[in-house]
Design a protein around this motif. Structure first.
Motif, mmCIF file in Angstrom:
data_model
loop_
_atom_site.group_PDB
_atom_site.id
_atom_site.type_symbol
_atom_site.label_atom_id
_atom_site.label_comp_id
_atom_site.label_asym_id
_atom_site.label_seq_id
_atom_site.Cartn_x
_atom_site.Cartn_y
_atom_site.Cartn_z
ATOM 1 N N GLY A 126 0.810 -1.219 0.000
ATOM 2 C CA GLY A 126 0.000 0.000 0.000
ATOM 3 C C GLY A 126 0.837 1.261 0.000
ATOM 4 O O GLY A 126 0.382 2.309 0.447
ATOM 5 N N GLY A 127 2.059 1.176 -0.528
ATOM 6 C CA GLY A 127 2.874 2.381 -0.695
ATOM 7 C C GLY A 127 2.428 3.156 -1.931
ATOM 8 O O GLY A 127 1.448 2.780 -2.579
ATOM 9 N N LEU A 175 -0.131 3.929 2.653
ATOM 10 C CA LEU A 175 0.743 5.094 2.573
ATOM 11 C C LEU A 175 1.339 5.527 3.915
ATOM 12 O O LEU A 175 1.142 6.674 4.358
ATOM 13 C CB LEU A 175 -0.054 6.270 1.980
ATOM 14 C CG LEU A 175 -0.567 6.066 0.549
ATOM 15 C CD1 LEU A 175 -1.532 7.158 0.186
ATOM 16 C CD2 LEU A 175 0.577 5.995 -0.434
ATOM 17 N N PRO A 176 2.066 4.624 4.581
ATOM 18 C CA PRO A 176 2.556 4.939 5.927
ATOM 19 C C PRO A 176 3.377 6.229 6.016
ATOM 20 O O PRO A 176 3.394 6.857 7.063
ATOM 21 C CB PRO A 176 3.405 3.710 6.288
ATOM 22 C CG PRO A 176 3.597 2.951 5.023
ATOM 23 C CD PRO A 176 2.456 3.292 4.140
ATOM 24 N N SER A 177 4.015 6.643 4.907
ATOM 25 C CA SER A 177 4.892 7.818 5.013
ATOM 26 C C SER A 177 4.152 9.138 4.801
ATOM 27 O O SER A 177 4.738 10.210 4.907
ATOM 28 C CB SER A 177 6.036 7.695 3.996
ATOM 29 O OG SER A 177 5.520 7.733 2.684
ATOM 30 N N PHE A 178 2.852 9.065 4.496
ATOM 31 C CA PHE A 178 2.121 10.294 4.201
ATOM 32 C C PHE A 178 1.409 10.866 5.435
ATOM 33 O O PHE A 178 1.181 10.163 6.425
ATOM 34 C CB PHE A 178 1.089 10.042 3.098
ATOM 35 C CG PHE A 178 1.656 10.168 1.701
ATOM 36 C CD1 PHE A 178 1.402 11.300 0.939
ATOM 37 C CD2 PHE A 178 2.442 9.164 1.152
ATOM 38 C CE1 PHE A 178 1.920 11.426 -0.340
ATOM 39 C CE2 PHE A 178 2.960 9.284 -0.115
ATOM 40 C CZ PHE A 178 2.697 10.421 -0.874
ATOM 41 N N VAL A 192 -3.871 10.126 4.174
ATOM 42 C CA VAL A 192 -4.136 8.686 4.234
ATOM 43 C C VAL A 192 -5.641 8.459 4.340
ATOM 44 O O VAL A 192 -6.227 7.647 3.605
ATOM 45 C CB VAL A 192 -3.395 8.043 5.422
ATOM 46 C CG1 VAL A 192 -3.811 6.592 5.582
ATOM 47 C CG2 VAL A 192 -1.885 8.162 5.233
ATOM 48 N N ALA A 193 -6.278 9.228 5.237
ATOM 49 C CA ALA A 193 -7.721 9.099 5.415
ATOM 50 C C ALA A 193 -8.451 9.471 4.122
ATOM 51 O O ALA A 193 -9.401 8.785 3.711
ATOM 52 C CB ALA A 193 -8.188 9.991 6.565
ATOM 53 N N TYR A 194 -7.991 10.526 3.461
ATOM 54 C CA TYR A 194 -8.607 10.946 2.197
ATOM 55 C C TYR A 194 -8.487 9.855 1.136
ATOM 56 O O TYR A 194 -9.454 9.536 0.436
ATOM 57 C CB TYR A 194 -7.955 12.249 1.704
ATOM 58 C CG TYR A 194 -8.504 12.720 0.386
ATOM 59 C CD1 TYR A 194 -9.733 13.374 0.323
ATOM 60 C CD2 TYR A 194 -7.821 12.485 -0.803
ATOM 61 C CE1 TYR A 194 -10.256 13.798 -0.880
ATOM 62 C CE2 TYR A 194 -8.338 12.894 -2.024
ATOM 63 C CZ TYR A 194 -9.553 13.553 -2.058
ATOM 64 O OH TYR A 194 -10.072 13.949 -3.259
ATOM 65 N N THR A 195 -7.304 9.275 1.065
ATOM 66 C CA THR A 195 -7.085 8.198 0.088
ATOM 67 C C THR A 195 -8.007 7.022 0.379
ATOM 68 O O THR A 195 -8.633 6.461 -0.535
ATOM 69 C CB THR A 195 -5.618 7.726 0.138
ATOM 70 O OG1 THR A 195 -4.763 8.843 -0.091
ATOM 71 C CG2 THR A 195 -5.341 6.662 -0.913
ATOM 72 N N ILE A 250 -2.935 13.122 -4.090
ATOM 73 C CA ILE A 250 -2.626 13.680 -2.771
ATOM 74 C C ILE A 250 -1.242 14.306 -2.851
ATOM 75 O O ILE A 250 -0.370 13.818 -3.567
ATOM 76 C CB ILE A 250 -2.688 12.614 -1.653
ATOM 77 C CG1 ILE A 250 -1.846 11.388 -2.041
ATOM 78 C CG2 ILE A 250 -4.120 12.204 -1.371
ATOM 79 C CD1 ILE A 250 -1.702 10.377 -0.939
ATOM 80 N N ALA A 251 -1.057 15.392 -2.123
ATOM 81 C CA ALA A 251 0.217 16.102 -2.183
ATOM 82 C C ALA A 251 0.573 16.671 -0.815
ATOM 83 O O ALA A 251 -0.289 17.179 -0.098
ATOM 84 C CB ALA A 251 0.131 17.230 -3.204
ATOM 85 N N GLU A 252 1.836 16.506 -0.453
ATOM 86 C CA GLU A 252 2.369 17.171 0.743
ATOM 87 C C GLU A 252 3.454 18.119 0.262
ATOM 88 O O GLU A 252 4.472 17.684 -0.277
ATOM 89 C CB GLU A 252 3.019 16.145 1.658
ATOM 90 C CG GLU A 252 2.081 15.507 2.635
ATOM 91 C CD GLU A 252 2.837 14.541 3.547
ATOM 92 O OE1 GLU A 252 2.576 13.339 3.394
ATOM 93 O OE2 GLU A 252 3.689 14.990 4.321
#
Lengths: 496, 496
Positions: free
Chosen positions: B235-236, B277-280, B285-288, B441-443
């Motif tokens: 799930g990355g 997406l552990p690194s996000f 993550v919730a949005y995804t 998604i974007a950080e």
């Protein structure tokens, strides 16, 4: 056994074709060719009411080449349950296949999915990706085998090895041709062909490999020259166009990216006849040979290939036998009908006596059988194996079938066609071939004369023809984009 | 033995590197890394006079990924004899690899030939398409093996199996990572990966096959559902983007071409950790996860894969073990360093103790050896295995090498770098992932804060990022054209 599993909004009308079939054929799974499973695959315009379609005859088309695709485009699919069977689910625009070998055009640009073609025209059909392995003339059944998984060592996506049977009322065989080695030893093992998209990809990989391997300096000069020698067997349009495309790759691109090697790349065309392009106007043949000479492409005409070996090719000519080292060899020497044509021939061996393919009459009917038509490269007729011939045959047959289905769906269409329509007659629209260096040759029939043109103008004409003839706006735009990209950025030889 | 055979306009200055090498190493052919053979491969701007280049040190770069390609772009290649060794002759823009699996972008659009990259910048290098199989730290030599012929059963283009040796003064190891099965049985045999272009092509073929085979009605409903089940392990970002792309293929294209099947296609993402997406950022993550739920993508988090079998996958979670039927499985669960990193580690096992890859210091120097740097996914450092990290490392190292080469070419560059430049420091430019349905998604780090954005706007941002970051105008235009074609005509699933 009769399943309509694919059908969510299935109508209440079920197939009457297979009611007794399943029990008779214990070894075979049976696919119901019903109007319901049929309509389940087709969205868009559903022109005929469901109650009528149950009365329709099932027309099976074998193949997705020039002939059958043209039938699909011209057929009124409301009048038949149309089923298409082919090992590939797309139409391939073969005139641009040689240019795919070097990246002038990209493969996907000239592959048009058969479902797209049908849907664009608001038509209906059922498609099976399968090979037709046998036919039962008595029960009017075809045996289909799923094509092997193209990607895997594993059997993950293969569902079963049980052949599937489908019934036809009318059958059109358009399975086309495949390469012909004429029994020459080593060809299958060492040569590349140029019939399908996979062949073009393989050649691209082979050329790339040869160039990269020639970049190493731990090899002898002889070995380097061998690797950089591209040999084309067959001086017909395919071979000539391929040689022209490789020449363009070298002079336009490799000269920049591998300048230390590009001038050593050699192209040789081997042809058994005394000239290249035997079917073309003599002036154009002379023009092509002059152009090739100027471009440094060697022509060995009057030369026969005796054997293809690991790294050399054995040829014989008037001056005796010789062995030519090669790095890449492309066999474009001839075609023969595909296997299914011979399977069908075998059912009526007394009538179907030609090893070259299916003998058909002037109404495209396969001699010795009923309700089966054939067209294109799997047939033996008075016409050459050309895309243009298959395409015109498809158009003619679609119109005849449209006409016959109009009033009396139960009557004998096969016989009626010969009584009520004119026989098929081929009208040449001319010949075209690209020969490299922005030059092409063209024979165009105009005012009952054949105009022969060779040079840059013919090349523009050839390009316009390709863009015009491509089967969809998507393909035309894709090819135009490919050409633009090439002229801006050059080709790439990156291959996965 | 020292050949400059590739060189036509070779200068009189020959390599001094190998004068005694050939006799010492009888079993190996030796490639002269001379400035002359070097210049023979490069046209365009030849910036340094020949007499000076003979004094230059030989800098060998292993790999054509994010790290080494960025070095090439930023290095002053006049200051070194630059040699690039890689089994692939192109740079691959990996962020768009998932979208190649379904035809949103075409493969060739994101493959940029390494020779083009160098020549566009007026730079110089020698390229070998080869794998580095061994290294001799004492003699500073690399053993290269030609990559096997990618197209053939025959050995036609393979020239010799004799390994080639080349010498380095400086070496940069950027061989990258490959998929990690974590020893899970059956993965190698049955799963597809998503690291190289060939993987994407294979997935495209696998998906096409599954859909075509599910079109037959001689299979059970269970079998049809199995074929149409696409399972993603991991799930990355790669797994999530692939799932999003498959969702787009189904809802935008298959719904038209195979309406009877498309609604039955199911996508499942399996992740061992409790979330995707552990690194996000948690909000993303919730949005995804909300978006995936809305799009019908099933998420099985907290689930571990025990075994991959022919047609099923065995998983375990808190609720016990279960077996999931699948048609296509994509393994995007993790990466590990490539083989050569471990070969090098084995030379200094006391220092290089991490099974995850090469241990480097803050100056990217491989610990325990001399004159060898490493970057990207083959290393163990405090940074995540990201393209961005490798790219910044490449930029940093190129600048350091430029500076060190300036005055004193003979001095100990390896040690001097640590004394005269700042250590490498990674600055995140943010994270991006496309999640399907025109959403991303974007950080983005802004004013020392991380701005988290999810939705259609982020998708526009993601597209702009891709077009901007692609390594050439050709690639950017190609990808833009691919996207335009897709929006006008849809994707195609035609594969050769």
């Amino acid at each position: 056994m009769v399943r309509t599993s694919l059908v969510r909004q299935a109508s209440a009308v079920h197939s009457t074709l297979h009611n007794n079939q399943a029990t008779q054929q214990q070894n075979y799974a049976t696919v119901p060719v019903t109007n319901s499973s049929h309509s389940s695959f087709v969205t868009g315009i559903q022109k005929s009411p469901t109650t009528e379609t149950a009365q329709k005859k099932t027309l099976v088309l074998l193949g997705t080449g020039w002939g059958t695709t043209t039938i699909l485009k011209n057929l009124d699919t409301r009048k038949y349950n149309v089923v298409v069977v082919s090992p590939r689910n797309y139409f391939l625009f073969t005139p641009l296949l040689p240019s795919c070998t070097v990246g002038t055009t990209e493969g996907r640009s000239i592959m048009d999915p058969i479902r797209h073609i049908v849907q664009r025209q608001g038509k209906a059909m059922q498609f099976y990706e399968a090979q037709c392995s046998d036919i039962d003339l008595a029960t009017k059944e075809l045996v289909l085998k799923q094509v092997p998984d193209t990607s895997a060592a594993s059997s993950t996506t293969v569902t079963s090895n049980v052949p599937v049977r489908i019934r036809y009322d009318h059958l059109v065989v358009g399975v086309g041709g495949t390469y012909n080695t004429f029994g020459t030893p080593g060809v299958e093992q060492y040569a590349c062909f140029l019939k399908e998209m996979g062949d073009a990809s393989k050649i691209r990989r082979r050329l790339k490999d040869a160039i990269e391997k020639a970049s190493f300096s731990n090899i002898s000069e002889e070995e380097r020259d061998r690797l950089l020698h591209v040999v084309v067997v067959g001086g017909g349009p395919t071979g000539v166009e391929f040689a022209g495309e490789v020449h363009d790759l070298v002079t336009e691109d490799l000269v920049k990216w591998v300048p230390g090697l590009s001038h050593r790349i050699k192209i040789t065309v081997i042809e058994a006849l005394p000239n290249l392009l035997p079917s073309f106007d003599k002036r154009l043949v002379a023009y092509t040979q002059r152009t090739f000479t100027k471009n440094g492409i060697e022509m060995r005409t009057g030369t026969r290939v005796k054997e293809v070996r690991d790294k050399t090719i054995l040829v014989s000519s008037d001056s005796g036998e010789s062995e030519i080292p090669y790095g890449t060899i492309v066999w474009a020497a001839g075609i023969r009908a595909r296997e299914f044509a011979h399977t069908l021939r075998g059912k009526v061996p007394d009538v179907q006596t030609s090893g070259r393919g299916l003998i058909i009459d002037d109404y495209l009917r396969v001699k010795g059988v009923e309700d089966i038509w054939a067209l294109g490269d799997c047939t033996v007729s008075k016409y050459a194996p050309l895309a243009q011939v298959a395409s015109q045959q498809g158009k003619w047959l679609a119109k005849a079938l449209n006409k016959m289905a109009a009033d009396n769906a139960q009557a004998d269409t096969f016989s009626r066609i010969a009584n009520s329509v004119e026989p098929f007659n081929y009208m040449s629209n001319g010949s075209l071939a690209y020969i490299g260096g922005e030059r092409a040759i063209a024979e165009i029939p105009l005012f009952r004369k054949n105009i022969a043109v060779g040079g840059p103008f013919a090349s523009v004409f050839w390009k316009a023809y390709c863009l015009w003839e491509l089967s969809s706006l998507r393909s035309s735009l894709s090819v135009a984009t490919d050409w633009t990209k090439r002229s801006l950025f050059g080709r790439t030889m990156s291959v996965d």
